[in-house]
Design an enzyme around this catalytic site. Structure first.
Site, PDB file in Angstrom:
ATOM      1  N   GLY A  36      86.635  30.833  46.142  1.00  0.00           N
ATOM      2  CA  GLY A  36      85.422  31.419  45.586  1.00  0.00           C
ATOM      3  C   GLY A  36      85.610  32.898  45.328  1.00  0.00           C
ATOM      4  O   GLY A  36      86.712  33.447  45.489  1.00  0.00           O
ATOM      5  N   ALA A  81      81.060  22.871  48.405  1.00  0.00           N
ATOM      6  CA  ALA A  81      82.357  23.307  48.940  1.00  0.00           C
ATOM      7  C   ALA A  81      83.346  22.150  48.973  1.00  0.00           C
ATOM      8  O   ALA A  81      83.150  21.179  49.714  1.00  0.00           O
ATOM      9  CB  ALA A  81      82.163  23.863  50.352  1.00  0.00           C
ATOM     10  N   ALA A  82      84.382  22.254  48.176  1.00  0.00           N
ATOM     11  CA  ALA A  82      85.407  21.195  48.137  1.00  0.00           C
ATOM     12  C   ALA A  82      86.580  21.700  47.309  1.00  0.00           C
ATOM     13  O   ALA A  82      86.431  22.607  46.496  1.00  0.00           O
ATOM     14  CB  ALA A  82      84.848  19.925  47.494  1.00  0.00           C
ATOM     15  N   ASN A  99      89.555  19.109  53.799  1.00  0.00           N
ATOM     16  CA  ASN A  99      88.481  19.923  53.214  1.00  0.00           C
ATOM     17  C   ASN A  99      87.288  19.083  52.783  1.00  0.00           C
ATOM     18  O   ASN A  99      86.146  19.428  53.061  1.00  0.00           O
ATOM     19  CB  ASN A  99      88.993  20.656  51.972  1.00  0.00           C
ATOM     20  CG  ASN A  99      89.484  22.032  52.314  1.00  0.00           C
ATOM     21  OD1 ASN A  99      88.719  22.976  52.389  1.00  0.00           O
ATOM     22  ND2 ASN A  99      90.773  22.117  52.571  1.00  0.00           N
ATOM     23  N   SER A 124      81.848  12.952  41.694  1.00  0.00           N
ATOM     24  CA  SER A 124      82.646  13.120  40.487  1.00  0.00           C
ATOM     25  C   SER A 124      82.803  11.806  39.753  1.00  0.00           C
ATOM     26  O   SER A 124      82.876  10.735  40.373  1.00  0.00           O
ATOM     27  CB  SER A 124      84.022  13.637  40.908  1.00  0.00           C
ATOM     28  OG  SER A 124      84.930  13.533  39.850  1.00  0.00           O
ATOM     29  N   TYR A 150      91.938  13.049  45.251  1.00  0.00           N
ATOM     30  CA  TYR A 150      90.697  13.798  45.038  1.00  0.00           C
ATOM     31  C   TYR A 150      89.520  12.837  44.821  1.00  0.00           C
ATOM     32  O   TYR A 150      88.480  12.946  45.487  1.00  0.00           O
ATOM     33  CB  TYR A 150      90.829  14.751  43.836  1.00  0.00           C
ATOM     34  CG  TYR A 150      89.490  15.301  43.420  1.00  0.00           C
ATOM     35  CD1 TYR A 150      88.798  16.192  44.234  1.00  0.00           C
ATOM     36  CD2 TYR A 150      88.880  14.889  42.222  1.00  0.00           C
ATOM     37  CE1 TYR A 150      87.541  16.656  43.877  1.00  0.00           C
ATOM     38  CE2 TYR A 150      87.628  15.357  41.860  1.00  0.00           C
ATOM     39  CZ  TYR A 150      86.962  16.234  42.690  1.00  0.00           C
ATOM     40  OH  TYR A 150      85.713  16.681  42.340  1.00  0.00           O
ATOM     41  N   LYS A 154      85.986  11.986  47.213  1.00  0.00           N
ATOM     42  CA  LYS A 154      84.586  12.007  46.767  1.00  0.00           C
ATOM     43  C   LYS A 154      83.920  10.650  47.013  1.00  0.00           C
ATOM     44  O   LYS A 154      82.753  10.582  47.423  1.00  0.00           O
ATOM     45  CB  LYS A 154      84.513  12.399  45.293  1.00  0.00           C
ATOM     46  CG  LYS A 154      84.826  13.870  45.052  1.00  0.00           C
ATOM     47  CD  LYS A 154      83.765  14.756  45.707  1.00  0.00           C
ATOM     48  CE  LYS A 154      84.073  16.217  45.693  1.00  0.00           C
ATOM     49  NZ  LYS A 154      83.068  17.042  46.358  1.00  0.00           N
ATOM     50  N   PHE A 183      80.749  14.870  35.179  1.00  0.00           N
ATOM     51  CA  PHE A 183      81.808  14.698  34.169  1.00  0.00           C
ATOM     52  C   PHE A 183      82.490  16.073  34.016  1.00  0.00           C
ATOM     53  O   PHE A 183      82.613  16.784  34.999  1.00  0.00           O
ATOM     54  CB  PHE A 183      81.223  14.087  32.883  1.00  0.00           C
ATOM     55  CG  PHE A 183      81.036  12.591  33.047  1.00  0.00           C
ATOM     56  CD1 PHE A 183      80.095  12.077  33.926  1.00  0.00           C
ATOM     57  CD2 PHE A 183      81.854  11.695  32.373  1.00  0.00           C
ATOM     58  CE1 PHE A 183      79.966  10.711  34.137  1.00  0.00           C
ATOM     59  CE2 PHE A 183      81.727  10.324  32.574  1.00  0.00           C
ATOM     60  CZ  PHE A 183      80.794   9.834  33.451  1.00  0.00           C
ATOM     61  N   ARG A 235      86.723  13.514  26.389  1.00  0.00           N
ATOM     62  CA  ARG A 235      85.986  13.721  27.642  1.00  0.00           C
ATOM     63  C   ARG A 235      84.553  14.132  27.330  1.00  0.00           C
ATOM     64  O   ARG A 235      84.258  14.655  26.265  1.00  0.00           O
ATOM     65  CB  ARG A 235      86.615  14.865  28.461  1.00  0.00           C
ATOM     66  CG  ARG A 235      88.020  14.608  28.939  1.00  0.00           C
ATOM     67  CD  ARG A 235      88.022  13.637  30.122  1.00  0.00           C
ATOM     68  NE  ARG A 235      89.388  13.355  30.549  1.00  0.00           N
ATOM     69  CZ  ARG A 235      90.178  12.438  29.972  1.00  0.00           C
ATOM     70  NH1 ARG A 235      89.754  11.716  28.961  1.00  0.00           N
ATOM     71  NH2 ARG A 235      91.394  12.234  30.432  1.00  0.00           N
ATOM     72  N   ARG A 299      99.814  13.648  30.163  1.00  0.00           N
ATOM     73  CA  ARG A 299      99.764  14.032  31.574  1.00  0.00           C
ATOM     74  C   ARG A 299      99.470  12.766  32.384  1.00  0.00           C
ATOM     75  O   ARG A 299      98.584  11.986  32.008  1.00  0.00           O
ATOM     76  CB  ARG A 299      98.627  15.060  31.753  1.00  0.00           C
ATOM     77  CG  ARG A 299      98.552  15.677  33.121  1.00  0.00           C
ATOM     78  CD  ARG A 299      97.549  16.813  33.169  1.00  0.00           C
ATOM     79  NE  ARG A 299      96.162  16.338  33.088  1.00  0.00           N
ATOM     80  CZ  ARG A 299      95.093  17.135  33.188  1.00  0.00           C
ATOM     81  NH1 ARG A 299      95.257  18.432  33.344  1.00  0.00           N
ATOM     82  NH2 ARG A 299      93.881  16.639  33.110  1.00  0.00           N
TER      83      ARG A 299
HETATM   84  N1  UDP Z   1      94.321  19.055  28.621  1.00  0.00           N
HETATM   85  C1  UDP Z   1      95.277  19.459  27.716  1.00  0.00           C
HETATM   86  N2  UDP Z   1      95.902  20.668  27.929  1.00  0.00           N
HETATM   87  C2  UDP Z   1      95.618  21.469  28.996  1.00  0.00           C
HETATM   88  C3  UDP Z   1      94.612  21.050  29.910  1.00  0.00           C
HETATM   89  C4  UDP Z   1      93.999  19.827  29.688  1.00  0.00           C
HETATM   90  O1  UDP Z   1      95.568  18.766  26.743  1.00  0.00           O
HETATM   91  O2  UDP Z   1      96.238  22.540  29.134  1.00  0.00           O
HETATM   92  C5  UDP Z   1      93.617  17.772  28.408  1.00  0.00           C
HETATM   93  C6  UDP Z   1      93.765  16.795  29.553  1.00  0.00           C
HETATM   94  O3  UDP Z   1      94.934  16.009  29.385  1.00  0.00           O
HETATM   95  C7  UDP Z   1      92.483  15.988  29.440  1.00  0.00           C
HETATM   96  C8  UDP Z   1      91.466  16.983  28.874  1.00  0.00           C
HETATM   97  O4  UDP Z   1      92.246  18.036  28.324  1.00  0.00           O
HETATM   98  O5  UDP Z   1      92.631  14.971  28.500  1.00  0.00           O
HETATM   99  C9  UDP Z   1      90.551  17.568  29.934  1.00  0.00           C
HETATM  100  O6  UDP Z   1      91.362  18.020  31.008  1.00  0.00           O
HETATM  101  P1  UDP Z   1      90.791  18.872  32.219  1.00  0.00           P
HETATM  102  O7  UDP Z   1      91.949  19.186  33.117  1.00  0.00           O
HETATM  103  O8  UDP Z   1      90.009  20.015  31.689  1.00  0.00           O
HETATM  104  O9  UDP Z   1      89.757  17.897  32.928  1.00  0.00           O
HETATM  105  P2  UDP Z   1      89.923  16.403  33.521  1.00  0.00           P
HETATM  106  O10 UDP Z   1      89.325  15.493  32.490  1.00  0.00           O
HETATM  107  O11 UDP Z   1      91.354  16.157  33.786  1.00  0.00           O
HETATM  108  O12 UDP Z   1      89.109  16.450  34.759  1.00  0.00           O
END
Ligand code: UDP
Length: 351
Positions: A36, A81-82, A99, A124, A150, A154, A183, A235, A299
Site C-alpha cells: 500500500g 487486504a490481500a 496472507n 474475484s 490466488y 479467494k 472482474f 476481459r 501467457r
Molecule cells: N496482457 C497483455 N500484456 C500485458 C499485460 C496483460 O497482453 O503486458 C493481457 C493479459 O494476457 C490478459 C489481459 O491483458 O489477457 C488482462 O490482463 P491483466 O493482467 O490486466 O488482468 P487479468 O485478466 O490477468 O487478471
C-alpha cells in the site's frame, strides 16, 4: 457508521476509504504497508478532519486488530487486504495462503472477539477458473474451479465465511457477509487524488499507460491467436469507482440478523468485454501517444474471453456502472499517470 477498511492504503481500498469519508462515515484503516501507500492517508486525512485513523498493523496480528476495532467502535468491515498477483501466487503459494487465508481467519477472530457482525469481502472472478464459452457471460452460479493459488485463496475465503455464517446462525448470533467477485478493476479517482501504483506492475491498462509515458519501450500483447474477433484476450474492465459503489450498496443492503440470507455473492463487472487490442487503441486515442506494441506468445493460464453477467447485482442492489465507456475509464487513469509519473512519490513531491 464506523467502518474498518483493511488494506485501505492499496489501490481499491484507498478508493473505498475516500468514498466512505465523502459519505460522512468514520474510517479506520489497517494496513501492513507492504504494497500500500502511506501517502494515501496523508492525502485523505485533510478531507475529513478527525474521521480517518490509521494503524500500521498486519491483519495476522489479530489481538492488535481486535483492540483497534473496539477502540474505534467499528460496526462494519470492508476487507481488501490481500495479495493479488496470479503469477506470484504460483511461485509462492505459502505466502498467498498465509496472507489471504490465514489473514482472513485472523480478522474473523478479531471481529468475533469484538462482536462486529458485517463484512464485505473482496473476492474475484478468478474463483471461477476456466469458464467455457457457454458459461459466458459469467453469472454467480457458474461453478467455481479456480486454476491458480490466488483464485483458490479467494474461494477458500468464501468457504470459510459461509461456514462461519452458518455457525453464527445456528448459535443464534448475528452475522452478515457479502462477497464481491471482481472482474478487471481499472481507472482512477476522477478528482485526481488517488491512483494506481503497483510495484511490480503487470496489469494491462497501467502497463499500457506507462508505455505511453515512455517508461517502457513497448507493450507486449500476450497472444494474438485466440479465438476472438481480433485474436487477443477479452476481459470485463470495471472502473474502480463503480466497484466502490458496489461495496457501498452491499454494505447498506446487509442486514445482520439471525436466519437465512446472511451471505450474498455478486459479480462486479460491467457486462461487456474489451480485447487487449481495443485497450491499446483506446489508450492511443486518450493519450494521443503512439504506444509501440510487440506481439508475444500467450501467457500461461489466460482464458481467451471472460465477461460478467451483471443481472444479479443490478436487480438485488440496483448497481449500474456509471463509467462503462472504455475511453472514459482509461482517461481517468491517464489523468493520474500523467500527473504522477513516479506514482505516489510524485504526489508527495508536488506538495
Ligand atoms: N496482457 C497483455 N500484456 C500485458 C499485460 C496483460 O497482453 O503486458 C493481457 C493479459 O494476457 C490478459 C489481459 O491483458 O489477457 C488482462 O490482463 P491483466 O493482467 O490486466 O488482468 P487479468 O485478466 O490477468 O487478471
Amino acid at each position: 457508521m464506523n467502518i474498518l477498511v483493511t488494506g485501505g492504503t492499496g489501490y481499491i481500498g484507498s478508493h473505498a476509504v475516500q468514498r466512505l469519508l465523502r459519505e460522512g462515515h468514520r474510517v479506520l484503516v489497517v494496513d501492513n504497508d507492504f504494497r500500500g501507500h502511506r501517502e494515501v492517508i496523508d492525502l485523505l486525512s485533510p478531507t475529513a478532519p478527525g474521521r480517518l485513523s490509521f494503524r500500521e498493523v498486519d491483519i495476522n496480528n489479530s489481538a492488535v486488530v481486535a483492540d483497534a476495532i473496539r477502540y474505534e467502535k467499528i460496526e462494519t468491515v470492508m476487507h481488501f487486504a490481500a495479495l493479488a498477483y496470479v503469477g506470484e501466487s504460483v511461485d509462492d503459494p505459502v505466502r498467498y495462503y498465509h496472507n489471504n487465508v490465514t489473514g482472513l481467519l485472523s480478522l474473523l477472530h478479531a471481529m468475533r472477539d469484538s462482536k462486529v457482525t458485517r463484512l464485505v469481502f473482496s473476492s474475484s472472478c478468478s474463483t471461477y477458473g476456466e469458464v467455457s464459452g457457454d458459461q459466458i457471460p459469467v453469472d454467480e452460479d457458474c461453478p467455481q474451479n479456480p486454476v491458480s493459488p490466488y483464485g483458490r485463496t479467494k474461494l477458500q475465503g468464501e468457504q470459510i465465511l459461509l461456514d462461519f455464517a452458518e455457525a453464527q446462525r445456528r448459535a443464534g448470533r448475528e452475522f452478515a457477509c457479502t462477497f464481491l467477485r471482481y472482474f478487471n478493476v481499472c481507472g482512477c479517482d476522477r478528482s485526481g487524488v488517488l491512483g494506481e501504483d503497483h510495484e511490480p506492475e503487470t496489469h494491462l491498462i497501467p502497463v499500457v499507460l506507462r508505455t505511453a509515458l515512455g517508461q517502457r519501450e513497448y507493450i507486449g500483447i500476450f497472444g494474438t491467436d485466440y479465438d476472438t474477433p481480433d485474436g487477443t484476450c477479452i476481459r470485463d474492465y470495471v472502473h474502480v469507482e463503480d466497484l466502490v459503489d458496489a461495496h457501498v450498496l452491499a454494505m447498506n443492503a446487509m442486514k445482520p440478523g439471525v436466519g437465512a440470507g446472511q451471505v450474498a455473492a455478486y459479480n462486479v463487472g460491467i457486462g461487456r468485454g474489451y480485447s487487449v487490442r481495443q485497450i491499446i487503441e483506446s489508450a492511443r486515442r486518450v493519450t494521443g501517444r503512439e504506444i509501440p506494441v510487440r506481439e508475444m506468445p500467450r501467457r500461461a493460464g489466460d482464458p481467451p474471453q471472460v465477461y460478467n453477467n451483471p443481472k444479479k447485482i443490478r436487480e438485488a442492489l440496483g448497481w449500474e456502472a456509471r463509467i462503462p465507456d472504455l475511453d472514459e475509464m482509461i482517461r481517468t487513469a491517464w489523468t493520474w499517470f500523467e500527473k504522477h509519473p513516479n506514482g505516489y512519490r510524485s504526489a508527495v513531491a508536488q506538495r
